[in-house]
Write a protein that holds these residues in place. Structure first.
Motif, PDB file in Angstrom:
ATOM      1  N   UNK A   1       1.321  -1.319  -0.287  1.00  0.00           N
ATOM      2  CA  UNK A   1      -0.090   0.308   0.183  1.00  0.00           C
ATOM      3  C   UNK A   1       0.949   1.784  -0.585  1.00  0.00           C
ATOM      4  N   UNK A   2       0.331   2.173  -0.489  1.00  0.00           N
ATOM      5  CA  UNK A   2       1.419   3.694  -1.169  1.00  0.00           C
ATOM      6  C   UNK A   2       0.263   4.560  -0.462  1.00  0.00           C
ATOM      7  N   UNK A   3      -0.036   5.674   0.521  1.00  0.00           N
ATOM      8  CA  UNK A   3      -1.237   6.028   0.436  1.00  0.00           C
ATOM      9  C   UNK A   3      -1.152   7.949  -0.380  1.00  0.00           C
ATOM     10  N   UNK A   4      -0.086   7.769  -0.975  1.00  0.00           N
ATOM     11  CA  UNK A   4      -0.503   8.648  -2.071  1.00  0.00           C
ATOM     12  C   UNK A   4       0.561  10.177  -1.246  1.00  0.00           C
ATOM     13  N   UNK A   5       0.439  11.083  -1.986  1.00  0.00           N
ATOM     14  CA  UNK A   5       1.302  12.218  -1.721  1.00  0.00           C
ATOM     15  C   UNK A   5       0.156  13.088  -0.705  1.00  0.00           C
TER      16      UNK A   5
ATOM     17  N   UNK B   1      -9.684  17.702   0.593  1.00  0.00           N
ATOM     18  CA  UNK B   1      -8.531  17.450   0.241  1.00  0.00           C
ATOM     19  C   UNK B   1      -8.628  16.335  -0.860  1.00  0.00           C
ATOM     20  N   UNK B   2      -8.487  16.163  -1.798  1.00  0.00           N
ATOM     21  CA  UNK B   2      -8.637  14.710  -3.257  1.00  0.00           C
ATOM     22  C   UNK B   2      -7.359  14.574  -2.677  1.00  0.00           C
ATOM     23  N   UNK B   3      -7.123  12.554  -2.814  1.00  0.00           N
ATOM     24  CA  UNK B   3      -6.277  12.308  -2.326  1.00  0.00           C
ATOM     25  C   UNK B   3      -6.014  11.333  -3.964  1.00  0.00           C
ATOM     26  N   UNK B   4      -5.044  11.868  -3.976  1.00  0.00           N
ATOM     27  CA  UNK B   4      -3.816  11.311  -5.076  1.00  0.00           C
ATOM     28  C   UNK B   4      -2.902  10.807  -5.092  1.00  0.00           C
ATOM     29  N   UNK B   5      -2.614   9.833  -6.188  1.00  0.00           N
ATOM     30  CA  UNK B   5      -1.537   8.950  -6.018  1.00  0.00           C
ATOM     31  C   UNK B   5      -1.184   7.423  -5.569  1.00  0.00           C
TER      32      UNK B   5
ATOM     33  N   UNK C   1     -10.070   3.925  -3.249  1.00  0.00           N
ATOM     34  CA  UNK C   1      -9.078   3.530  -2.944  1.00  0.00           C
ATOM     35  C   UNK C   1      -8.045   6.457  -2.722  1.00  0.00           C
ATOM     36  N   UNK C   2      -9.383   6.896  -3.948  1.00  0.00           N
ATOM     37  CA  UNK C   2      -8.428   8.402  -3.919  1.00  0.00           C
ATOM     38  C   UNK C   2     -10.010   7.936  -3.127  1.00  0.00           C
TER      39      UNK C   2
ATOM     40  N   UNK D   1       0.011  -0.703   5.562  1.00  0.00           N
ATOM     41  CA  UNK D   1      -0.649   1.138   6.241  1.00  0.00           C
ATOM     42  C   UNK D   1       0.444   1.572   6.081  1.00  0.00           C
ATOM     43  N   UNK D   2       0.017   2.919   5.728  1.00  0.00           N
ATOM     44  CA  UNK D   2       0.469   3.721   4.451  1.00  0.00           C
ATOM     45  C   UNK D   2      -0.005   5.057   4.667  1.00  0.00           C
ATOM     46  N   UNK D   3       1.116   6.624   5.476  1.00  0.00           N
ATOM     47  CA  UNK D   3       0.553   7.551   5.881  1.00  0.00           C
ATOM     48  C   UNK D   3       0.578   8.707   5.287  1.00  0.00           C
ATOM     49  N   UNK D   4      -0.281   9.711   4.586  1.00  0.00           N
ATOM     50  CA  UNK D   4       0.121  10.594   4.471  1.00  0.00           C
ATOM     51  C   UNK D   4      -0.370  12.447   5.372  1.00  0.00           C
TER      52      UNK D   4
END
Length: 301
Positions: A222-226, A236-240, A265-266, A297-300
């Motif tokens: 998993x990658x939470x994005x930018x 806030x629109x999650x991207x990436x 996902x986004x 898990x991943x956090x932005x």
């Protein structure tokens, strides 16, 4: 006038003898004769055949029984099986449940003598070996980082058992009924492997096999994005964001904002009052793995 006659070997070979009684007359009276035919029936002989063995799932075709000089034949069983024709010299016998449970049955052939000849009987013992069964167990799944311990495999009536794999993994003991299987690299890449249990039959019983499929799931990534910066009141629109090998997703926040849909996902994030006070919110994306695979898990921010 009424003697006892004992046939000779020639009489027995031809099967009869003519016996002539001559009465010699008194004085000038001529002699007179009369003839009777004595038919000679061969002594009955019978052989039920050698003792034999079959698998419980089979029938037994009697092939080596012999009999001579009989008028008729009859096969009988000490058990509950059946002959296809009990009056044939070499019939087929199908064991019954009692025969199989007992593990053997005695088959008796009676040859009935012709004429005054006595009947003759002979026995043979048919041993019945239990047919093997094999059950590899239900299909199962594990994570790529796990091993699989069999718990529900079953087999009966076997001399030995052997596990084999269609892949490149290893059993800790392939001759154990419920071993431990460690997947190989090819198994993991393929996403599963067929595992086969073979029960080796005893006596004339054939081997039997059964398969199960072990599904092998890859651990999720998993990658939470930018990360991003917004003004309070903006969304806030999650991207990436990226995830794979997951069964479901879930977004959570360290603050009090809300997601448009925390299971996609986004999603879009709407900041809350506490987010404003702290000046940030940590958004965590969790990907839940299949089967026994854990979560990633991943956090932005």
């Amino acid at each position: 006038m009424n003697p006892v006659y004992t046939p000779g070997s020639g009489d027995i070979i031809v099967g009869y003898a003519f016996l002539t009684l001559t009465a010699y007359g008194n004085g000038s009276c001529d002699e007179v004769t009369d003839v009777m035919k004595l038919s000679i029936t061969g002594e009955v002989s019978v052989y039920a055949g050698d003792d034999a063995e079959i698998c419980a799932s089979d029938s037994y075709a009697i092939e080596d029984a012999t009999a001579e000089n009989y008028s008729s034949l009859l096969w009988e069983s000490s058990g509950d099986g059946a002959f296809d024709d009990a009056t044939l010299l070499n019939p087929v016998y199908t064991p019954g449940t009692d025969d199989i449970t007992a593990g053997s049955v005695t088959l008796t052939l009676t040859a009935f003598g012709a004429g005054s000849c006595a009947d003759a009987t002979d026995d043979m013992v048919l041993s019945i070996t239990e047919a093997p069964t094999a059950w590899a167990g239900d299909d199962a799944n594990i994570c790529e980082t796990d091993t699989y311990t069999f718990t529900d495999a079953a087999a009966t009536g076997y001399v030995s058992i052997i596990w084999t794999t269609a892949g490149d993994g290893q059993f800790d003991d392939p001759t154990a009924l419920n071993p431990v299987y460690t997947p190989g690299a090819i198994d993991i890449t393929s996403g599963g492997v067929v595992l086969t249990l073979t029960a080796i039959g005893d006596g004339s019983c054939e081997d039997v096999m059964d398969d199960m499929i072990l599904h092998i799931y890859t651990f999720p990534t998993v990658d939470a994005g930018e990360p991003g910066i917004i003004c309070y009141g903006d969304e806030f629109q999650v991207t990436g964001a990226f995830a794979e090998n997951y069964e479901s997703l879930m977004w959570t926040t360290s603050g009090d904002g809300t997601f448009s849909d925390p299971g996609i996902l986004e999603p879009v994030y709407y900041a809350g009052p506490t987010d404003l006070l702290t000046g940030y919110a940590d958004l965590t994306l969790t990907a839940y793995g299949f089967g026994s695979c854990g979560a990633a898990t991943d956090v932005l921010t």
